[in-house]
Every structure is written in structure tokens, then in C-alpha cells.
Design a protein around this motif. Structure first.
Motif, PDB file in Angstrom:
ATOM      1  N   PRO A  85       2.547 -14.302  -1.656  1.00 41.15           N
ATOM      2  CA  PRO A  85       1.688 -13.128  -1.869  1.00 41.15           C
ATOM      3  C   PRO A  85       1.522 -12.396  -0.542  1.00 41.15           C
ATOM      4  O   PRO A  85       1.206 -13.010   0.477  1.00 41.15           O
ATOM      5  CB  PRO A  85       0.359 -13.745  -2.337  1.00 41.15           C
ATOM      6  N   LEU A  86       1.774 -11.101  -0.532  1.00 43.96           N
ATOM      7  CA  LEU A  86       1.698 -10.319   0.696  1.00 43.96           C
ATOM      8  C   LEU A  86       0.491  -9.388   0.651  1.00 43.96           C
ATOM      9  O   LEU A  86       0.203  -8.780  -0.380  1.00 43.96           O
ATOM     10  CB  LEU A  86       2.975  -9.499   0.886  1.00 43.96           C
ATOM     11  N   THR A  87      -0.194  -9.276   1.769  1.00 39.78           N
ATOM     12  CA  THR A  87      -1.339  -8.378   1.887  1.00 39.78           C
ATOM     13  C   THR A  87      -0.956  -7.213   2.784  1.00 39.78           C
ATOM     14  O   THR A  87      -0.663  -7.416   3.972  1.00 39.78           O
ATOM     15  CB  THR A  87      -2.555  -9.110   2.490  1.00 39.78           C
ATOM     16  N   PRO A  88      -0.917  -5.988   2.262  1.00 42.62           N
ATOM     17  CA  PRO A  88      -0.527  -4.837   3.088  1.00 42.62           C
ATOM     18  C   PRO A  88      -1.505  -4.624   4.246  1.00 42.62           C
ATOM     19  O   PRO A  88      -2.721  -4.784   4.095  1.00 42.62           O
ATOM     20  CB  PRO A  88      -0.575  -3.658   2.107  1.00 42.62           C
ATOM     21  N   LEU A  89      -0.974  -4.287   5.403  1.00 40.90           N
ATOM     22  CA  LEU A  89      -1.796  -3.970   6.560  1.00 40.90           C
ATOM     23  C   LEU A  89      -2.081  -2.472   6.586  1.00 40.90           C
ATOM     24  O   LEU A  89      -1.420  -1.685   5.909  1.00 40.90           O
ATOM     25  CB  LEU A  89      -1.074  -4.384   7.845  1.00 40.90           C
ATOM     26  N   ASP A  90      -3.044  -2.097   7.379  1.00 41.05           N
ATOM     27  CA  ASP A  90      -3.365  -0.686   7.550  1.00 41.05           C
ATOM     28  C   ASP A  90      -2.157   0.022   8.165  1.00 41.05           C
ATOM     29  O   ASP A  90      -1.677  -0.356   9.238  1.00 41.05           O
ATOM     30  CB  ASP A  90      -4.584  -0.554   8.466  1.00 41.05           C
ATOM     31  N   GLN A  91      -1.632   1.021   7.467  1.00 42.78           N
ATOM     32  CA  GLN A  91      -0.426   1.718   7.923  1.00 42.78           C
ATOM     33  C   GLN A  91      -0.723   2.907   8.833  1.00 42.78           C
ATOM     34  O   GLN A  91       0.189   3.600   9.268  1.00 42.78           O
ATOM     35  CB  GLN A  91       0.374   2.195   6.706  1.00 42.78           C
ATOM     36  N   LYS A  92      -1.996   3.135   9.135  1.00 41.07           N
ATOM     37  CA  LYS A  92      -2.349   4.278   9.964  1.00 41.07           C
ATOM     38  C   LYS A  92      -1.716   4.151  11.345  1.00 41.07           C
ATOM     39  O   LYS A  92      -1.839   3.119  12.006  1.00 41.07           O
ATOM     40  CB  LYS A  92      -3.871   4.383  10.098  1.00 41.07           C
ATOM     41  N   GLU A  93      -1.006   5.183  11.744  1.00 41.21           N
ATOM     42  CA  GLU A  93      -0.327   5.252  13.040  1.00 41.21           C
ATOM     43  C   GLU A  93       0.753   4.182  13.178  1.00 41.21           C
ATOM     44  O   GLU A  93       1.116   3.784  14.286  1.00 41.21           O
ATOM     45  CB  GLU A  93      -1.332   5.137  14.191  1.00 41.21           C
ATOM     46  N   GLY A  94       1.270   3.698  12.062  1.00 40.67           N
ATOM     47  CA  GLY A  94       2.383   2.757  12.107  1.00 40.67           C
ATOM     48  C   GLY A  94       3.675   3.480  12.447  1.00 40.67           C
ATOM     49  O   GLY A  94       3.738   4.715  12.474  1.00 40.67           O
ATOM     50  N   TRP A  95       4.740   2.713  12.715  1.00 46.07           N
ATOM     51  CA  TRP A  95       6.001   3.341  13.133  1.00 46.07           C
ATOM     52  C   TRP A  95       6.549   4.267  12.058  1.00 46.07           C
ATOM     53  O   TRP A  95       7.237   5.246  12.359  1.00 46.07           O
ATOM     54  CB  TRP A  95       7.040   2.272  13.481  1.00 46.07           C
TER      55      TRP A  95
END
Length: 293
Positions: free
Chosen positions: A57-67
Motif C-alpha cells: 500500500p502506497l501513501t502519496p506524498l505532498d507533490q507541492k514543489e516536487g520535480w
């Protein structure tokens, strides 16, 4: 050529030797600075091995300012997958002395049965049932295939679970300690197919409980139980009727008693189908004496 792409960012165990080999590959292939920034996309393909992927099971991380924020990330990913595959193909075709492996590692995809870690990290879920086509079903054509989406088009013609189906019924749902989520075999099991557990420490047990979303409490004669201390030498156990106090009236819960010739603790349990089933099978939970997942 026998390779595939996997996201290292989703978690990976990698031998030090492969990391060192990859650094040597980077040093000899002259990737541009832009490519080096996304070199992790090249890693799994340049191992020239099919990744051994387990369901988690994967938990998405905050994508703000991601690559990938503000860019077409799939276009970038596909470009690099294709570039890595093409460079590997050309290197293998040249048959020169380089840093790319030629031999395929064991176990091969059709021999793999470790599918998911248990939620408590005390075991692994095992099954030989794989709903996805073998990677050899689609061959990479470096001449006529000029982008990854063309390769995907060939794969999409094959029979495999939809994203929605697999999101609800992936392997790890059999061992996530949630009775409301279940692994589904997708295709009806055949005689000889199996599922089971590889435990971190050896245990003693004489009965196993299978919880399913289906009515299964009449199927005790469908399964054969075998155990192993090392995963190589297996012992077939005899069916042993259980006391009424142990047996549940719940139609979704199947209790199987077994007696093994050697009464010793085991680390591997295999539950094998003795005949073909008419429909896919679901496992929501597995339990042994003093051990439940």
C-alpha cells in the motif's frame, strides 16, 4: 535483453554491486546533464533484469514543489525509459566488453512466488498465481518501436487486471490485517496452484484459517497443506478433523486441521488447490495458531 522499469521512489532493496555497476555504466555512456538528473529512471533498465516487484500500500506524498510540478512528467519518464532501453539494446547487440549484464538472474518471473510483505512485517505472502502476462509476451523492437507508448499498445492487447480491479484486490490485501479487504486471484485457480506464508520465525501449528468474501467453509477437501523449514524441502501434511469448538459456522471462514509427518516448527506454509475451481478465489486473511495476518 530481459529488463523492465520500476519506480525506485516507491522503495527498493538494491545490492551494492548493482549500484557500483550503474556508476560505471553512467561513466561510460556519456549522458547529458539533463539525463543525469533523472538517472534513477535508467537504473532498473540498465540492470538488464526483470525487477522483482512486491505489492504494497502506497501513501502519496505532498507533490507541492516536487520535480514534476508544472511539467508533463509522463512524457519525461517515457522519454528516458525509451532512451535507456535503446542504449541497452545497442550495447547488447554490439556484444562488446562493457558494464551490462547478459545472464538472466534467478528466479525468473515464471518461478517467482513472493508477492507482498505482511502488514506486521513478520511474514511474506506467497502464491504462484500471477494475473499479469510474463514480460516475454511482448518483445522490444528497437527498430520499429520508436516510443514507449507503442510498446504499451502491444501490452494492452493482453489479458490482465484493470487498474481499478488491482487497486481493490492486490496481493497485500490478503495480509493487511483487514478482514474487509481481499486479494483476488483474477483467474480461476487450477489444480497445483497455491498460496501461503513465509514467516520470519518458525512456528508450531496444526490448523490454518482462511477468511474469504466467498462461501468457502465447505472446501476443506479442495486444499492440501504442506510445510517447510527452508522453502526448498516440502513436507505434505495429512488432513486432520478439528474439534467442533474450533470450527466456525461462518460460511466465509474455512478451518483446516493438518498433521505433518515431522512435528517440527516450520517457516513456510503452502495451501495448494487439489482441483480446478470454476471462478477466481479471494483471500481476506490467513491465520495459524498464535499467528494471524
Amino acid at each position: 535483453m530481459h529488463t523492465g522499469f520500476t519506480w525506485l521512489g516507491c522503495g527498493a532493496f538494491i545490492p551494492r554491486s548493482k549500484v557500483l555497476r550503474f556508476l560505471a555504466q553512467l561513466g561510460s555512456n556519456g549522458l547529458s546533464k539533463d539525463r543525469l538528473r533523472v538517472a534513477d529512471m535508467y537504473f532498473s533498465i540498465w540492470t538488464n533484469q526483470y525487477p522483482y516487484q512486491m505489492s504494497n500500500p502506497l501513501t502519496p506524498l505532498d507533490q507541492k514543489e516536487g520535480w514534476s510540478d508544472g511539467v508533463d512528467q509522463w512524457r519525461i519518464v517515457y522519454q528516458n525509459i525509451y532512451d535507456a532501453s535503446s542504449k541497452l539494446y545497442e550495447a547488447l547487440a554490439a556484444n562488446a566488453v562493457d558494464h551490462f549484464m547478459r545472464e538472466e538472474e534467478q528466479p525468473r518471473p515464471d518461478q517467482r512466488d513472493t508477492r507482498a510483505p505482511c502488514l506486521n512485517d513478520k511474514c511474506l505472502f506467497l502464491t504462484n498465481i500471477d494475473p499479469f502476462p510474463l514480460p516475454t509476451s511482448v518483445v522490444f523492437d528497437n527498430v520499429n518501436v520508436t516510443q514507449v507508448r507503442m510498446q504499451e499498445t502491444q501490452f494492452d492487447k493482453l489479458d490482465f487486471p484493470s487498474n481499478d480491479f488491482w487497486t481493490k484486490h492486490a496481493y497485500h490485501y490478503a495480509v493487511d490485517r483487514d478482514d474487509n479487504t481481499c486479494w483476488n486471484s483474477y483467474k480461476a485457480p487450477h489444480a497445483g496452484d497455491y498460496f501461503g506464508l513465509h514467516m520470519l520465525t518458525a512456528i508450531n501449528s496444526k490448523h490454518v484459517t482462511i477468511l474469504s468474501s466467498q462461501n468457502i467453509n465447505h472446501l476443506e477437501n479442495v486444499f492440501a497443506i504442506s510445510t517447510s523449514t527452508n522453502g526448498d524441502r516440502w513436507v505434505t501434511c495429512k488432513y486432520q478433523p478439528l474439534k467442533d469448538a474450533v470450527v466456525s459456522s461462518d460460511p466465509h471462514r474455512l478451518h483446516i486441521g493438518f498433521l505433518c509427518p515431522a512435528a517440527e516448527p516450520f517457516r513456510f506454509l503452502r495451501i495448494e488447490f487439489q482441483r480446478d475451481l470454476p471462478e477466481p478465489f479471494e483471500v481476506c486473511s490467513l491465520g495459524l495458531e498464535g499467528f494471524n495476518v
